[in-house]
Design an enzyme around this catalytic site. Structure first.
Site, short mmCIF file in Angstrom:
data_model
loop_
_atom_site.label_atom_id
_atom_site.label_comp_id
_atom_site.label_asym_id
_atom_site.label_seq_id
_atom_site.Cartn_x
_atom_site.Cartn_y
_atom_site.Cartn_z
N GLU A 108 -26.71 9.48 13.20
CA GLU A 108 -27.54 9.38 11.98
C GLU A 108 -28.94 8.83 12.22
O GLU A 108 -29.39 7.93 11.52
CB GLU A 108 -26.80 8.56 10.92
CG GLU A 108 -25.45 9.16 10.57
CD GLU A 108 -24.60 8.31 9.62
OE1 GLU A 108 -25.11 7.29 9.12
OE2 GLU A 108 -23.43 8.67 9.41
N GLU A 150 -16.33 14.95 10.81
CA GLU A 150 -15.84 14.02 9.77
C GLU A 150 -15.52 14.79 8.50
O GLU A 150 -15.89 14.38 7.39
CB GLU A 150 -16.89 12.93 9.51
CG GLU A 150 -17.32 12.18 10.75
CD GLU A 150 -18.33 11.06 10.51
OE1 GLU A 150 -18.57 10.68 9.35
OE2 GLU A 150 -18.89 10.56 11.51
O1 G3I Z 1 -12.06 -4.45 6.48
C1 G3I Z 1 -12.64 -4.90 5.24
C2 G3I Z 1 -11.60 -5.61 4.42
O2 G3I Z 1 -11.19 -6.77 5.10
C3 G3I Z 1 -12.21 -5.96 3.05
O3 G3I Z 1 -11.25 -6.53 2.25
C4 G3I Z 1 -12.77 -4.71 2.37
C5 G3I Z 1 -13.48 -5.03 1.06
O4 G3I Z 1 -14.29 -3.96 0.65
O5 G3I Z 1 -13.70 -4.11 3.24
C6 G3I Z 1 -13.16 -3.72 4.47
O6 G3I Z 1 -14.16 -3.11 5.24
C7 G3I Z 1 -14.54 -1.82 4.85
C8 G3I Z 1 -14.32 -0.90 6.05
O7 G3I Z 1 -14.82 0.36 5.75
C9 G3I Z 1 -12.84 -0.76 6.43
O8 G3I Z 1 -12.12 -0.17 5.39
C10 G3I Z 1 -16.02 -1.86 4.50
O9 G3I Z 1 -16.20 -2.61 3.31
C11 G3I Z 1 -16.53 -0.47 4.30
O10 G3I Z 1 -17.94 -0.51 4.13
C12 G3I Z 1 -16.21 0.37 5.52
O11 G3I Z 1 -16.61 1.68 5.24
C13 G3I Z 1 -16.65 2.56 6.34
C14 G3I Z 1 -18.06 3.15 6.43
O12 G3I Z 1 -18.09 4.13 7.46
C15 G3I Z 1 -19.07 2.08 6.73
O13 G3I Z 1 -20.34 2.62 6.83
C16 G3I Z 1 -15.65 3.67 6.09
O14 G3I Z 1 -14.32 3.13 6.20
C17 G3I Z 1 -15.82 4.79 7.14
O15 G3I Z 1 -15.04 5.88 6.76
C18 G3I Z 1 -17.28 5.21 7.16
O16 G3I Z 1 -17.43 6.21 8.14
C19 G3I Z 1 -18.74 6.77 8.28
C20 G3I Z 1 -18.91 7.16 9.73
O17 G3I Z 1 -18.66 6.06 10.56
C21 G3I Z 1 -20.30 7.75 9.97
N1 G3I Z 1 -20.57 8.83 9.07
C22 G3I Z 1 -20.37 8.57 7.65
C23 G3I Z 1 -18.95 8.04 7.42
C24 G3I Z 1 -18.69 7.82 5.95
O18 G3I Z 1 -19.53 6.83 5.44
#
Ligand code: G3I
Length: 371
Positions: free
Chosen positions: A155, A260
């Site tokens: 990105e 993805e």
């Molecule tokens: O692990 C914590 C948990 O302890 C907490 O209670 C909870 C509260 O919101 O958050 C959890 O963390 C989250 C994490 O995912 C695991 O589930 C984060 O808030 C959340 O922001 C994070 O989001 C991830 C995101 O990337 C971050 O940018 C998504 O799972 C993941 O699918 C997403 O993947 C990205 C790729 O890496 C790059 N391309 C886009 C794609 C979608 O955004």
């Protein structure tokens, strides 16, 4: 009488063959159906890497032959402090892939998001150069010969095709792109190196992506492929736009991977005329129309959309290395929490109870009719 006896004699064979046909039906999977076309991958969360749910685990092993870690290999988890790496979960992830003879993809080395806080404080080029060298070399060398491909840079582009003003661009200028690919190739010359982005099938961003690839090559960097993330919608992008992108990237001599894939079926706040993105949509029934169940009509639309996408993928299977879904089942999808928290989305091929959806059948049927 004679005829009846003859039938009775054949009965066990008939029963056995129908039993085998049923068995075969049950053992047919995405990965087997597409084995001569491209890898069929999925993104694993930490619980899935640790095999915490036996039913999910057997579904993953049955259906997929490629894996990406959805979160645990990102900088903030793997490199939490300047002198500290934490490979506990990524070791398990790689071991899981090896145990199950899967293609293992590394996500991701250089990304402006999900950085550890200490990384965001790096202000000058000397320090950033040292960070990049240490980060890429340490991680890629550790898994040398075991991770099959890497998202080296993730990105780096804005939607208009210009370079994103990330902490990397701000401190190092665009040379950081070439350097990242050179460092990764030096650490493991045989692993495939990818540039990965979303919306890079859209014309302006695609143009920017093509220029970026040319710059990396001109600067002496080794780049093997481009990842089109494919976070798509029911109505867009068009199949034509996706096809033009496959052709354009592969004309540069690169492999194309869909890294993805998922398809949202929910309304998008940005599509609402006059809607303020900062408005609070949480808990709004209008924005979360299917909290219990996806209506059949939308289920069918999703199946048709997946069918047309996979039909295109099959047409260009010689150019496509891998198609990875962003999650195993709907219950786990990041789209339940983005762009609005707490919704119920249905973007994948398996529902939250791990049952194959109509979309699964439509993707499988393409291969059955091809035989
Ligand atoms: O692990 C914590 C948990 O302890 C907490 O209670 C909870 C509260 O919101 O958050 C959890 O963390 C989250 C994490 O995912 C695991 O589930 C984060 O808030 C959340 O922001 C994070 O989001 C991830 C995101 O990337 C971050 O940018 C998504 O799972 C993941 O699918 C997403 O993947 C990205 C790729 O890496 C790059 N391309 C886009 C794609 C979608 O955004």
């Amino acid at each position: 009488m004679k005829r009846i006896n003859h039938y009775l004699l054949l009965l066990p064979a008939i029963l056995l063959s129908s039993c085998n046909a049923q068995k075969e039906k049950n053992t047919v999977s995405l990965k087997d159906s597409y084995k001569n076309d491209f890898y069929i991958g999925t993104a694993l969360d930490a619980n899935q890497i640790e095999e915490k749910n036996a039913k999910e685990d057997s579904l993953i092993k049955k259906e997929f032959n490629a894996i990406t870690a959805e979160n645990i290999m990102k900088s903030m988890f793997v490199h939490p402090a300047k002198d500290k790496y934490d490979f506990a979960l990524s070791d398990k992830f790689v071991a899981y892939g090896e145990k199950n003879k899967m293609f293992i993809h590394g996500h991701t080395l250089i990304w402006h998001s999900q950085l550890a806080p200490w990384m965001t404080e790096i202000k000058d080029s000397t320090e950033m150069k040292a960070f990049m060298k240490d980060h890429i070399t340490t991680i890629v060398s550790k898994y040398k010969g075991r991770i099959d491909s890497w998202d080296v840079v993730n990105e780096a582009l804005n939607d208009d095709g210009t370079l994103r003003k990330s902490v990397f661009l701000n401190t190092l200028g665009e040379q950081y792109l070439v350097d990242a690919f050179k460092l990764a190739a030096a650490a493991d010359p045989k692993t495939d190196l990818y540039y990965n982005d979303y919306n890079n099938e859209e014309p302006a961003k695609r143009e920017g992506n093509i220029n970026l690839i040319k710059k990396i090559k001109a600067g002496g960097g080794k780049i093997d492929g481009v990842g089109i993330q494919a976070h798509w919608r029911l109505e867009s992008p068009s199949i034509e736009m996706i096809e033009e992108s496959i052709l354009a990237y592969s004309a540069l001599g690169l492999k194309v991977a869909f890294t993805e894939l998922d398809i949202t079926v929910l309304p998008n706040p940005w599509d609402l005329k006059g809607a303020d993105v900062n408005q609070n949509f949480e808990g709004s029934a209008k924005m979360n129309p299917y909290p219990e169940k996806l209506p059949d009509s939308v289920q069918v639309k999703l199946a048709e959309r997946y069918a047309s996408i996979f039909k295109l993928f099959l047409k260009h299977q010689d150019k496509i290395s891998r198609v990875t879904f962003w999650g195993v089942h709907d219950g786990q999808s990041w789209l339940n929490d983005w762009p609005i928290k707490g919704r119920t989305n249905y973007p994948l091929l398996f529902d939250k109870d791990l049952k194959p959806k109509k979309a699964y059948q439509s993707v499988m049927t393409l291969k059955e009719t091809k035989k």
